[in-house]
Write an enzyme that holds these catalytic residues in place. Structure first.
Site, PDB file in Angstrom:
ATOM      1  NE  ARG A   1      -9.079   2.995  18.316  1.00  0.00           N
ATOM      2  CZ  ARG A   1      -9.152   4.207  17.757  1.00  0.00           C
ATOM      3  NH1 ARG A   1      -9.604   5.228  18.463  1.00  0.00           N
ATOM      4  NH2 ARG A   1      -8.752   4.397  16.517  1.00  0.00           N
ATOM      5  NE  ARG A   2     -10.128   5.268  13.812  1.00  0.00           N
ATOM      6  CZ  ARG A   2      -9.233   4.866  12.930  1.00  0.00           C
ATOM      7  NH1 ARG A   2      -9.589   4.028  11.963  1.00  0.00           N
ATOM      8  NH2 ARG A   2      -7.991   5.289  12.992  1.00  0.00           N
TER       9      ARG A   2
ATOM     10  CB  CYS B   1      -8.623  -5.940  15.812  1.00  0.00           C
ATOM     11  SG  CYS B   1      -9.085  -7.176  14.644  1.00  0.00           S
TER      12      CYS B   1
ATOM     13  CG  ASP C   1      -1.957  -2.214  11.192  1.00  0.00           C
ATOM     14  OD1 ASP C   1      -3.049  -1.950  11.742  1.00  0.00           O
ATOM     15  OD2 ASP C   1      -1.587  -1.696  10.132  1.00  0.00           O
TER      16      ASP C   1
ATOM     17  CB  SER D   1      -0.907   0.007   1.229  1.00  0.00           C
ATOM     18  OG  SER D   1      -0.168   0.315   2.401  1.00  0.00           O
TER      19      SER D   1
ATOM     20  CB  THR E   1     -14.742   3.467  11.194  1.00  0.00           C
ATOM     21  OG1 THR E   1     -13.617   2.854  11.828  1.00  0.00           O
ATOM     22  CG2 THR E   1     -15.930   3.343  12.147  1.00  0.00           C
TER      23      THR E   1
ATOM     24  NE  ARG F   1      -9.426   1.780   5.408  1.00  0.00           N
ATOM     25  CZ  ARG F   1      -9.340   1.343   6.658  1.00  0.00           C
ATOM     26  NH1 ARG F   1      -9.640   2.141   7.654  1.00  0.00           N
ATOM     27  NH2 ARG F   1      -8.958   0.113   6.911  1.00  0.00           N
TER      28      ARG F   1
ATOM     29  NE  ARG G   1     -10.447  -4.321   6.164  1.00  0.00           N
ATOM     30  CZ  ARG G   1     -10.130  -5.580   5.850  1.00  0.00           C
ATOM     31  NH1 ARG G   1     -11.004  -6.547   5.978  1.00  0.00           N
ATOM     32  NH2 ARG G   1      -8.924  -5.870   5.414  1.00  0.00           N
TER      33      ARG G   1
END
Length: 310
Positions: free
Chosen positions: A131-132, A242, A84, A15, A127, A155, A149
């Protein structure tokens, strides 16, 4: 200056953000006289885009293939976004270096609205971070939180196509790629507590490569390392996955670390549980002890997670 090693190959995802991070480390090592090249790889986490990470194996999917490259000797180091990196590394691997942190906060990105408060009732916010999701729901229970994703550019493209009214991203990634102008506002940490390690880069090596660990030492930023060690200790003690909506963020000031954490129920059946504490921190052991103390406070407040290992 550390001795110059034989050529170093950096394993990296392909990426744009991952390549920026790897090239940043490459430039720093080259400046110290090392010969450094990149090995670009596509990880399973990059390939599975139709399901949330919490349902397909977690963020470790972004690092597994890179670790195989280290194990096989095709690469010597791997550069990761620390948020990550699984809280427990596989046997034979070590976190050799944590670099100075970029902005750890979350960013609000929208083509039409300046702040979360400006969104209309029922607006769609993208999102895939649990957590968010729980923190956004605590701030605006009326919003529709939809999965998002893909890499950073994907995004942003989905946002620009009108699939969402707004999305929430890490400010660090946008700033590193020169996309800070896309940020409409940054959430202060008392509004939206970041993930453990957010904004920091970690460099992973095989644990038997003492020469590499020594060579990477000048790139380390001790205040960041101590801070994220405490944050990651909270996450590790609470289950380190996660699939758990958990935030942990510390600030080190004059040798004292102030650490805050929040745990949420993804089903929204119980309110957010928050905990915070401060302690003098001069080494990793003290940082991790503070993280464990915060995890105990979260549990005392009703958060659930595996019991701490004695």
């Amino acid at each position: 200056m550390s001795p110059v090693l034989s050529p170093i190959v950096i394993a990296t995802r392909e990426s744009r953000l991952a390549l920026w991070q790897a090239e940043h480390v490459q430039a720093l090592l080259r400046a110290r006289g090392h010969v450094v090249s990149l090995l670009g790889m596509t990880t399973l986490g990059d390939q599975i885009l139709d399901r949330s990470l919490s349902k397909v194996g977690g963020k470790g999917l972004f690092v597994k293939e890179l670790e195989v490259a280290l194990l096989e000797g095709r690469a010597q180091i791997a550069v990761h976004s620390l948020k990550d990196v699984p809280m427990e590394l596989p046997e034979g691997f070590a976190l050799a270096c944590v670099m100075e942190r970029e902005d750890p906060r979350d960013a609000f990105v929208s083509p039409a609205f300046a702040r979360l408060e400006d969104l209309p009732e029922g607006a769609v916010v993208g999102t895939s971070s649990l957590r968010r999701q729980v923190l956004l729901k605590a701030l605006r229970p009326d919003l529709r939180i939809e999965p998002l994703r893909g890499n950073l550019d994907t995004r942003l493209r989905k946002l620009d196509e009108g699939q969402y009214h707004a999305i929430v991203l890490a400010a660090a990634g946008l700033k590193r790629l020169g996309l800070a102008e896309r940020i409409r506002c940054v959430f202060e940490t008392d509004q939206m507590l970041p993930a453990a390690g957010q904004g920091a880069l970690g460099i992973e090596v095989r644990s038997d490569r003492r020469d590499l660990i020594d060579a990477l030492a000048p790139l380390a930023h001790t205040p960041t390392w101590l801070t994220v060690a405490a944050e990651r200790a909270v996450s590790r003690a609470m289950g380190g996955s996660c699939s758990m909506p958990l935030a942990a963020h510390g600030v080190l000031n004059s040798g004292t670390l102030h650490l805050r954490a929040a745990w949420g129920d993804p089903e929204g059946r119980v309110p957010l549980v928050r905990a915070e504490a401060s302690a003098p921190v001069a080494d990793l052991a003290a940082a991790e002890a503070l993280g464990l103390a915060i995890a105990e406070r979260l549990r005392a407040g009703g958060a659930t997670g595996p019991a701490p290992v004695a």
